[in-house]
Motif scaffolding. Structure first.
Motif, PDB file in Angstrom:
ATOM      1  N   ILE A 154       1.844  12.201   2.945  1.00  0.00           N
ATOM      2  CA  ILE A 154       2.334  11.088   2.711  1.00  0.00           C
ATOM      3  C   ILE A 154       3.292  11.266   1.472  1.00  0.00           C
ATOM      4  O   ILE A 154       4.212  10.881   1.619  1.00  0.00           O
ATOM      5  N   PHE A 155       2.954  12.239   0.560  1.00  0.00           N
ATOM      6  CA  PHE A 155       3.757  12.625  -0.461  1.00  0.00           C
ATOM      7  C   PHE A 155       4.921  13.512  -0.057  1.00  0.00           C
ATOM      8  O   PHE A 155       5.943  14.304  -1.019  1.00  0.00           O
ATOM      9  N   ASP A 156       4.714  14.193   0.841  1.00  0.00           N
ATOM     10  CA  ASP A 156       5.916  15.472   1.360  1.00  0.00           C
ATOM     11  C   ASP A 156       5.862  16.478   0.537  1.00  0.00           C
ATOM     12  O   ASP A 156       7.006  16.898   0.146  1.00  0.00           O
ATOM     13  N   GLU A 157       4.745  16.818   0.122  1.00  0.00           N
ATOM     14  CA  GLU A 157       4.694  17.928  -0.722  1.00  0.00           C
ATOM     15  C   GLU A 157       3.417  18.886  -0.144  1.00  0.00           C
ATOM     16  O   GLU A 157       2.381  18.650  -0.667  1.00  0.00           O
ATOM     17  N   ASP A 158       4.008  20.194   0.170  1.00  0.00           N
ATOM     18  CA  ASP A 158       3.009  20.890   0.964  1.00  0.00           C
ATOM     19  C   ASP A 158       2.023  21.497   0.041  1.00  0.00           C
ATOM     20  O   ASP A 158       0.987  21.990   0.618  1.00  0.00           O
ATOM     21  N   LEU A 198       3.331   0.576  -1.934  1.00  0.00           N
ATOM     22  CA  LEU A 198       3.546   0.565  -0.732  1.00  0.00           C
ATOM     23  C   LEU A 198       2.819   2.116  -0.063  1.00  0.00           C
ATOM     24  O   LEU A 198       1.908   2.240   0.935  1.00  0.00           O
ATOM     25  N   ASN A 199       2.848   3.359  -0.839  1.00  0.00           N
ATOM     26  CA  ASN A 199       2.336   4.692  -0.552  1.00  0.00           C
ATOM     27  C   ASN A 199       0.743   4.339  -0.592  1.00  0.00           C
ATOM     28  O   ASN A 199       0.107   5.003   0.221  1.00  0.00           O
ATOM     29  N   ASN A 209      -0.270   3.158   2.568  1.00  0.00           N
ATOM     30  CA  ASN A 209       0.119   4.148   3.568  1.00  0.00           C
ATOM     31  C   ASN A 209      -1.097   5.158   3.490  1.00  0.00           C
ATOM     32  O   ASN A 209      -1.570   5.670   4.534  1.00  0.00           O
ATOM     33  N   LEU A 210      -1.686   5.411   2.209  1.00  0.00           N
ATOM     34  CA  LEU A 210      -2.797   6.376   2.188  1.00  0.00           C
ATOM     35  C   LEU A 210      -4.003   5.678   2.734  1.00  0.00           C
ATOM     36  O   LEU A 210      -4.642   6.439   3.426  1.00  0.00           O
ATOM     37  N   VAL A 211      -4.336   4.311   2.357  1.00  0.00           N
ATOM     38  CA  VAL A 211      -5.448   4.105   3.013  1.00  0.00           C
ATOM     39  C   VAL A 211      -5.537   3.743   4.445  1.00  0.00           C
ATOM     40  O   VAL A 211      -6.371   4.141   5.310  1.00  0.00           O
ATOM     41  N   SER A 212      -4.205   3.672   4.914  1.00  0.00           N
ATOM     42  CA  SER A 212      -4.241   3.444   6.557  1.00  0.00           C
ATOM     43  C   SER A 212      -4.289   4.838   7.175  1.00  0.00           C
ATOM     44  O   SER A 212      -5.113   5.028   8.139  1.00  0.00           O
ATOM     45  N   ALA A 213      -3.613   5.842   6.386  1.00  0.00           N
ATOM     46  CA  ALA A 213      -3.995   7.221   6.885  1.00  0.00           C
ATOM     47  C   ALA A 213      -5.364   7.685   7.053  1.00  0.00           C
ATOM     48  O   ALA A 213      -5.891   8.190   8.052  1.00  0.00           O
ATOM     49  N   CYS A 235       6.578 -11.357   8.903  1.00  0.00           N
ATOM     50  CA  CYS A 235       6.769  -9.838   8.818  1.00  0.00           C
ATOM     51  C   CYS A 235       7.421  -9.528   7.682  1.00  0.00           C
ATOM     52  O   CYS A 235       8.436 -10.062   6.835  1.00  0.00           O
ATOM     53  N   ILE A 236       7.022  -8.264   6.998  1.00  0.00           N
ATOM     54  CA  ILE A 236       7.907  -7.770   5.948  1.00  0.00           C
ATOM     55  C   ILE A 236       7.905  -6.197   6.262  1.00  0.00           C
ATOM     56  O   ILE A 236       6.663  -5.444   6.302  1.00  0.00           O
ATOM     57  N   LEU A 237       8.937  -5.797   6.679  1.00  0.00           N
ATOM     58  CA  LEU A 237       9.175  -4.336   7.105  1.00  0.00           C
ATOM     59  C   LEU A 237       9.027  -3.488   6.174  1.00  0.00           C
ATOM     60  O   LEU A 237       9.543  -3.343   5.052  1.00  0.00           O
ATOM     61  N   GLN A 238       8.186  -2.254   6.382  1.00  0.00           N
ATOM     62  CA  GLN A 238       7.881  -1.538   5.481  1.00  0.00           C
ATOM     63  C   GLN A 238       8.542   0.123   5.946  1.00  0.00           C
ATOM     64  O   GLN A 238       8.784   0.701   4.987  1.00  0.00           O
TER      65      GLN A 238
END
Lengths: 80, 139
Positions: free
Chosen positions: A17-21, A40-41, A44-48, B78-81
């Motif tokens: 997610i944070f693009d840091e290997d 937002l991240n 994204n973390l929770v979704s992943a 919708c709110i595009l992410q």
């Protein structure tokens, strides 16, 4: 699945997610310590994590989490 | 415009629409983006490079992903992410594109949905694909 397995999977997700290997996280890592860990991240973390571990979180569970260790504790409960 | 809310969105829900790419769309995109690359504006140059003619801007075609989520799936709320897209084949003026999306994941806690989307031309060839994440502001 051991806590270490969960932790390693979560660390891989953070790196993606944070693009840091080479990103290293620990139980006490929180959003204060990772610059790009914004709202937002966080989603994204929770979704992943949900997709990778085939678990689902309720909003109430997530609102009380203070750091990665607390997240992994919650995941451990759901996975056992 | 569709008005899907989280409560009536399910994995597998699909929506699609079609659009014809005419030269005026390229002209308008050029005006907005100022992308003067000859592949998009010079028919002879594009043919010299092995294409059938002016190549439609990839991001012009990808702009229909915005329409897909903003108007069709989920539509109004919708709110595009994010959009993670690949351009698979060139698109030319006069083609008819069908833009389709299917719900592949729902994060109920944070009201985020994931949509697997494709753009297919009139010959059934997939010219683009994308993974799109949107939030829902339905309450």
């Amino acid at each position: 699945m051991t806590r270490e397995d969960i932790f390693n999977g979560v660390q891989d997700i953070f790196r993606d997610i944070f693009d840091e290997d080479d990103l290293i996280v620990n139980d006490r890592t929180s959003s204060d310590e990772i610059e790009d860990w914004d709202s937002l991240n966080h989603i994204n973390l929770v979704s992943a994590i949900e997709k990778e571990f085939h678990i689902r979180f309720a909003l109430g569970e997530l609102q009380t989490l203070k750091d990665i260790g607390a997240m992994i504790d919650l995941m451990e409960e759901k996975l056992t | 415009m569709n008005e899907y809310k989280l409560s009536n969105i399910k994995i597998g829900l699909e929506e699609s629409f079609s659009v014809v790419i005419d030269s005026s769309k390229l002209d308008k995109f050029l005006d907005i983006s100022n992308d003067l690359n000859p592949l998009h504006v010079d028919n002879s140059y594009a043919k010299e490079k092995g294409f059938d003619g002016r190549v439609v801007y990839g991001l012009l075609t990808a702009s229909f992903y915005s329409t897909l989520v903003g108007v069709y799936l989920p539509g109004k709320y919708c709110i595009l992410q994010s959009i993670d897209t690949q351009f698979l084949k060139p698109v030319y003026i006069g083609e008819t594109l069908t833009i389709a999306g299917k719900i592949s994941y729902i994060n109920a806690a944070y009201k985020q949905i994931e949509i697997q989307a494709t753009i297919v031309n009139q010959n059934g060839q997939k010219v683009s694909k994308a993974t799109i994440k949107t939030g829902l502001i339905d309450e």
